[in-house]
Design a protein around this motif. Sequence first.
Motif, PDB file in Angstrom:
ATOM      1  N   PRO A 267      72.783 -23.336-116.056  1.00  0.00           N
ATOM      2  CA  PRO A 267      72.253 -24.601-115.437  1.00  0.00           C
ATOM      3  C   PRO A 267      71.074 -25.087-115.986  1.00  0.00           C
ATOM      4  O   PRO A 267      69.992 -24.202-116.481  1.00  0.00           O
ATOM      5  CB  PRO A 267      72.322 -24.358-113.921  1.00  0.00           C
ATOM      6  CG  PRO A 267      71.951 -22.893-113.846  1.00  0.00           C
ATOM      7  CD  PRO A 267      72.597 -22.178-115.001  1.00  0.00           C
ATOM      8  N   ARG A 268      70.429 -26.204-115.918  1.00  0.00           N
ATOM      9  CA  ARG A 268      69.192 -26.601-116.233  1.00  0.00           C
ATOM     10  C   ARG A 268      68.286 -26.009-115.041  1.00  0.00           C
ATOM     11  O   ARG A 268      67.078 -25.630-115.554  1.00  0.00           O
ATOM     12  CB  ARG A 268      69.195 -28.053-116.432  1.00  0.00           C
ATOM     13  CG  ARG A 268      70.036 -28.720-117.248  1.00  0.00           C
ATOM     14  CD  ARG A 268      70.033 -30.385-117.449  1.00  0.00           C
ATOM     15  NE  ARG A 268      71.065 -30.894-118.205  1.00  0.00           N
ATOM     16  CZ  ARG A 268      71.273 -32.259-118.311  1.00  0.00           C
ATOM     17  NH1 ARG A 268      70.869 -33.160-117.532  1.00  0.00           N
ATOM     18  NH2 ARG A 268      72.113 -32.711-119.261  1.00  0.00           N
ATOM     19  N   LEU A 269      68.625 -25.903-114.269  1.00  0.00           N
ATOM     20  CA  LEU A 269      67.763 -25.285-113.007  1.00  0.00           C
ATOM     21  C   LEU A 269      68.448 -24.099-112.318  1.00  0.00           C
ATOM     22  O   LEU A 269      69.514 -24.652-111.603  1.00  0.00           O
ATOM     23  CB  LEU A 269      67.212 -26.459-111.969  1.00  0.00           C
ATOM     24  CG  LEU A 269      66.469 -26.001-110.827  1.00  0.00           C
ATOM     25  CD1 LEU A 269      65.090 -25.156-111.210  1.00  0.00           C
ATOM     26  CD2 LEU A 269      66.206 -27.074-109.800  1.00  0.00           C
ATOM     27  N   TYR A 270      67.825 -23.169-112.268  1.00  0.00           N
ATOM     28  CA  TYR A 270      68.659 -21.893-111.340  1.00  0.00           C
ATOM     29  C   TYR A 270      67.397 -21.765-110.164  1.00  0.00           C
ATOM     30  O   TYR A 270      66.445 -21.460-110.607  1.00  0.00           O
ATOM     31  CB  TYR A 270      68.969 -20.883-112.291  1.00  0.00           C
ATOM     32  CG  TYR A 270      69.026 -19.557-111.484  1.00  0.00           C
ATOM     33  CD1 TYR A 270      70.246 -18.911-111.296  1.00  0.00           C
ATOM     34  CD2 TYR A 270      68.094 -18.741-111.053  1.00  0.00           C
ATOM     35  CE1 TYR A 270      70.551 -17.879-110.650  1.00  0.00           C
ATOM     36  CE2 TYR A 270      68.168 -17.596-110.391  1.00  0.00           C
ATOM     37  CZ  TYR A 270      69.359 -17.044-110.192  1.00  0.00           C
ATOM     38  OH  TYR A 270      69.864 -16.060-109.320  1.00  0.00           O
ATOM     39  N   VAL A 271      67.845 -21.479-108.951  1.00  0.00           N
ATOM     40  CA  VAL A 271      67.227 -20.841-108.071  1.00  0.00           C
ATOM     41  C   VAL A 271      67.727 -19.748-107.332  1.00  0.00           C
ATOM     42  O   VAL A 271      68.915 -20.018-106.697  1.00  0.00           O
ATOM     43  CB  VAL A 271      66.798 -22.147-106.466  1.00  0.00           C
ATOM     44  CG1 VAL A 271      65.945 -21.593-105.798  1.00  0.00           C
ATOM     45  CG2 VAL A 271      66.261 -23.474-107.382  1.00  0.00           C
ATOM     46  N   GLY A 272      66.986 -18.637-107.419  1.00  0.00           N
ATOM     47  CA  GLY A 272      67.249 -17.479-106.839  1.00  0.00           C
ATOM     48  C   GLY A 272      66.687 -17.145-105.552  1.00  0.00           C
ATOM     49  O   GLY A 272      65.225 -16.953-105.405  1.00  0.00           O
ATOM     50  N   ALA A 273      67.376 -17.118-104.527  1.00  0.00           N
ATOM     51  CA  ALA A 273      66.626 -16.896-103.195  1.00  0.00           C
ATOM     52  C   ALA A 273      67.092 -15.537-102.711  1.00  0.00           C
ATOM     53  O   ALA A 273      68.532 -15.226-102.275  1.00  0.00           O
ATOM     54  CB  ALA A 273      67.032 -17.971-102.097  1.00  0.00           C
ATOM     55  N   GLY A 274      66.053 -14.654-102.249  1.00  0.00           N
ATOM     56  CA  GLY A 274      66.702 -13.156-101.919  1.00  0.00           C
ATOM     57  C   GLY A 274      67.343 -12.500-102.850  1.00  0.00           C
ATOM     58  O   GLY A 274      68.140 -11.587-102.663  1.00  0.00           O
ATOM     59  N   VAL A 275      67.333 -12.860-104.276  1.00  0.00           N
ATOM     60  CA  VAL A 275      68.019 -12.284-105.496  1.00  0.00           C
ATOM     61  C   VAL A 275      66.933 -11.332-106.143  1.00  0.00           C
ATOM     62  O   VAL A 275      65.973 -11.600-106.425  1.00  0.00           O
ATOM     63  CB  VAL A 275      68.562 -13.218-106.442  1.00  0.00           C
ATOM     64  CG1 VAL A 275      68.960 -12.597-107.619  1.00  0.00           C
ATOM     65  CG2 VAL A 275      69.478 -14.247-105.702  1.00  0.00           C
ATOM     66  N   SER A 276      67.419  -9.867-106.289  1.00  0.00           N
ATOM     67  CA  SER A 276      66.425  -8.923-106.481  1.00  0.00           C
ATOM     68  C   SER A 276      66.414  -9.035-108.371  1.00  0.00           C
ATOM     69  O   SER A 276      65.468  -8.971-108.886  1.00  0.00           O
ATOM     70  CB  SER A 276      67.121  -7.470-106.338  1.00  0.00           C
ATOM     71  OG  SER A 276      68.249  -7.438-107.065  1.00  0.00           O
ATOM     72  N   GLY A 277      67.608  -9.633-109.047  1.00  0.00           N
ATOM     73  CA  GLY A 277      67.695  -9.642-110.329  1.00  0.00           C
ATOM     74  C   GLY A 277      68.120  -8.576-111.211  1.00  0.00           C
ATOM     75  O   GLY A 277      67.579  -7.938-112.087  1.00  0.00           O
ATOM     76  N   ALA A 278      69.151  -7.895-110.455  1.00  0.00           N
ATOM     77  CA  ALA A 278      69.712  -6.543-111.282  1.00  0.00           C
ATOM     78  C   ALA A 278      70.487  -7.121-112.302  1.00  0.00           C
ATOM     79  O   ALA A 278      70.625  -8.067-112.685  1.00  0.00           O
ATOM     80  CB  ALA A 278      71.001  -6.320-110.131  1.00  0.00           C
ATOM     81  N   VAL A 279      70.308  -6.272-113.441  1.00  0.00           N
ATOM     82  CA  VAL A 279      71.064  -6.424-114.867  1.00  0.00           C
ATOM     83  C   VAL A 279      72.136  -7.038-114.771  1.00  0.00           C
ATOM     84  O   VAL A 279      72.522  -8.237-115.694  1.00  0.00           O
ATOM     85  CB  VAL A 279      70.814  -5.237-115.698  1.00  0.00           C
ATOM     86  CG1 VAL A 279      71.971  -4.269-115.027  1.00  0.00           C
ATOM     87  CG2 VAL A 279      71.040  -5.536-117.163  1.00  0.00           C
ATOM     88  N   HIS A 280      73.234  -6.746-113.845  1.00  0.00           N
ATOM     89  CA  HIS A 280      74.597  -7.383-113.956  1.00  0.00           C
ATOM     90  C   HIS A 280      74.524  -8.902-113.637  1.00  0.00           C
ATOM     91  O   HIS A 280      75.214  -9.537-113.957  1.00  0.00           O
ATOM     92  CB  HIS A 280      75.521  -6.562-113.013  1.00  0.00           C
ATOM     93  CG  HIS A 280      75.092  -6.480-111.730  1.00  0.00           C
ATOM     94  ND1 HIS A 280      75.280  -7.266-110.724  1.00  0.00           N
ATOM     95  CD2 HIS A 280      74.570  -5.293-110.878  1.00  0.00           C
ATOM     96  CE1 HIS A 280      74.853  -6.797-109.586  1.00  0.00           C
ATOM     97  NE2 HIS A 280      74.652  -5.464-109.757  1.00  0.00           N
TER      98      HIS A 280
END
Length: 332
Positions: A267-280
Amino acid sequence: MTDLTAAPVLVLLDHTADGALRTPVREIVTLAAGLSGGAGVHGAWPADTEPSPDVLAELGALGVTHVHRVVADADLHLSAVLGEALASLADATGARLVLLVSSFENKEAAARLAVTTGAGVVTDADGLVVEDGRYVASKTVFAGTWNTRCAVTAPLAVVTVKANSVTVEQVAAPVTPTVAEHTVTASAGARRVTVVERTERPASGRPDLGSAHVVVVGGRGTEGDFSPVEDLADALGGAVGATRVATDEGWIGHDAQIGQTGVTVSPRLYVGAGVSGAVHHRGGMQASGTIVAVNSDADAPIFEIADFGVVGDLFTVLPQAAAELRRLQSEG
């Protein structure tokens, strides 16, 4: 050297049950118009509905010269049947390139098409050009850490393109597409699978996750409460996504999962809330235009790739952001 601009480009015209074009189709039609030269753009329209005059006018404005209403003696929702139908149509039109929107269903159909024709396939491409008489597709791999370029050496190229990869543009001289029926007889192999039941997903009013311009994603930090994620997504007119942990816990359906084993989004904008950011998970969203992360853990890996980060409680940050967005919208 092969002049690929002398051959038409075939595009699968995905549409809803009521005959409306799916948004990413406009992107791949734009891409096809830029690659076809004067040979024309041919659209494959699975014939569960008729293309309306408005849809035909829109396709003509985007450069589609021919629309083939594909009729088969088996269910075109089956990837094997659709693959054979596209193979038949590519042969009939002389197309050297088949473009599809990148989705689970279309990638399976692309694989079936390749098996039938011996074509070269590139999935999840974010760009496509002609170089030295070959189609060369660009795509990211290894969780978005490498940018690659893939040249198709087979006579037929089949490319699935990620949504939000192409800016939609109308052609300088709109045309009126020629509409014709293309009949296909499915093989015995394609008939081995039958559809016994189809259940429509309940309408959410939100855009499709795979093609949305804005995606708001909830992770473990939501602790199962996706209401602030959904509220912000609605304020932004976006889709709702989730990490694998959230779907495995049953907090939201598996069709919302983003990642290497889920949906790939850009997407043009991604908002991650409470997302750790694991590689998968990063493998399914790292190509996003702008990445915003909200997490109470300042050391969360998601901040390494975020364009804008907020260290804070998502249950405080997201409602404030949604309220401010609605205030600005009301003033505008």
